[in-house]
Design a protein around this motif. Structure first.
Motif: not given
Length: 446
Positions: A244-249, A231-236, A320-322, A267-279
């Motif tokens: 997190g941030k990511g790229y798509g196409a 999880t990320s960003g759930i508590d607050n 922590g982590g991502s 082909i829709l929604d290729i990509g991902a979001v990397k979460y690295d805060k409040e993990v």
């Protein structure tokens, strides 16, 4: 407790349901900015030079329970034993619930013509996207509603199980350009949308596994389990801060065989979001033998603690982590048959009748996509300068069957406002429908 379960059941099956593909927007607004989110190569403003678009889409659905069942249980007010049996009789081996909201905060498109009359279209959009999906096996709900006695002497699979939630903001730029040929003969048009993704919050869980064995005489239960939730960003939750941030196409190709027939592959929604805060990561795996709590020890029986069973629901928590949350990638193949007509008033050519055939295949069970294939057929009639509308039939995805409708009205040749629902089945055939979805689209062209 039963009142709470009733409320959850009705909310999951009877309010909004099962149409994450937004076919009404595609069929009613094809070629414009709003529909190009689903077919990037078809962005084409006709004789206009610019367009502003606003659209929203809300959906919720499940692959298991129909509107009629939900309504009957709701009217009773309580879930009774016969209702539990009815619910269990409708379970599939795998069951999927999902919900989502897609809202375009900003949409702008411009189009230029070359000296050879080829149209080059470009777009810019900002979208709020949120969704959730919950996958569970049939034995999971059977255990929850009727206990483990029914499985005496058996080792049963309690998986798969997964819960995914994702809320992100999408910044997208797009382009659609002719590659070869022309649209009134043989031609090919290509389109792409590149996206920067700001992840607001997420729950990501790969399909978990588990099994259970119940002793025939009820003396013990063996559990095997293996799960991991990130999880990320759930508590607050803060809508203005990204965790997190990511790229798509999105990418697509439209082939015009002639002015009456065309095919599009996207082909829709290729990509991902990397979460690295409040993990935070929750995980647990292993085996537990639960033998219950024996109060009497007069015959030398050993006393066991109920804490052994609680181990399953007491995961190891790590800060922590991502991690990466993949987007809901899906393949879309669509065909159109058109009957162009020329207006007697202004000599403009428009498509008076259009028939659509669409196939969609998702690659994972995530918010907005399923691994179940989806098919749809639609018809749109255009009353030039007034309004257009039509109907659609679909199967697969979240529904075995669905009936939908769409229409939009025009003010002049600049303003267009449309409404659509891919699934009105629950209001027409309650025993087959899984609920309803809703979309609205506004566009102004110059």
């Amino acid at each position: 407790m039963r009142n709470i379960l009733t409320a959850l059941f009705i909310f999951s099956t009877g309010i909004f349901a099962s149409a994450q593909n937004n076919m009404g927007t595609r069929y009613c607004n094809y070629n414009d900015l709003n529909a190009s989110k689903y077919s990037p190569s078809e962005l084409d403003l006709g004789n206009k030079h610019a367009q502003i678009g606003i659209n929203s889409y809300i959906w919720m659905g499940n692959t298991t329970f129909d509107y009629k069942t939900a309504k009957e249980i709701y009217q009773k007010g309580l879930i009774q034993n016969q209702d539990v049996n009815k619910i269990l009789s409708k379970l599939n081996k795998e069951n999927l619930f999902g919900a989502g909201l897609d809202f375009q905060l900003l949409g702008v498109a411009v189009q230029f013509k070359t000296k050879s009359e080829k149209k080059l279209a470009f777009s810019l959009g900002v979208n709020e996207r949120s969704g959730t999906s919950f996958l569970f096996g049939e034995n999971f709900l059977k255990l929850a509603l009727k206990g483990n006695k029914q499985f005496a002497g058996q080792r049963v699979d309690l998986g798969p199980a997964s819960l995914n939630v994702n809320y992100l903001r999408e910044y997208a730029v797009g382009a659609a350009i002719p590659v070869i040929g022309k649209e009134d003969g043989f031609g090919i048009r290509a389109g792409v949308r590149l996206k920067y993704l700001a992840g607001i919050g997420s729950i990501y869980m790969r399909p978990a596994n588990g099994s259970m064995y119940t002793d025939p005489e009820g003396r013990f239960i063996d559990f095997d389990f293996n799960y991991k939730i990130q999880t990320s960003g759930i508590d607050n939750i803060n809508l203005w801060n990204s965790n997190g941030k990511g790229y798509g196409a999105d990418a697509g190709l439209t082939v015009f065989l002639n002015k009456y027939l065309q095919f599009t592959t996207s082909i829709l929604d290729i990509g991902a979001v990397k979460y690295d805060k409040e993990v935070t990561t929750y995980e647990r795996s292993g085996q537990v033998k639960y033998e219950g709590l024996i109060i009497s020890r007069f015959f030398g029986s050993q006393k066991y603690s109920t804490d052994t069973l609680a181990q399953i629901f007491d995961p190891i928590k790590t800060k922590g982590g991502s991690y990466k949350t993949p987007l809901s990638t899906r393949l879309v193949i669509e065909g159109k048959i058109k009957t162009p007509r020329t207006s007697k008033k202004d000599d403009q050519t428009y498509n008076s009748n259009t028939i659509f055939f669409t196939y969609i295949q998702g690659f994972q069970n995530l918010p907005g996509s399923t691994t179940k294939s989806f098919f749809s057929i639609g018809y749109n009639h255009d009353f030039h300068r007034v309004f257009n509308g039509g109907v659609l039939l679909s199967a697969g995805g979240y529904n075995k069957k669905a009936v939908g409708a769409f229409f939009s009205f025009k003010i002049g040749q600049s303003f267009k406002w449309g409404f659509s629902s891919d699934n009105l089945t629950g209001f027409i055939f309650p025993q087959h429908g899984k609920g309803a979805d809703f979309a609205t689209n506004i566009s102004v062209a110059f």
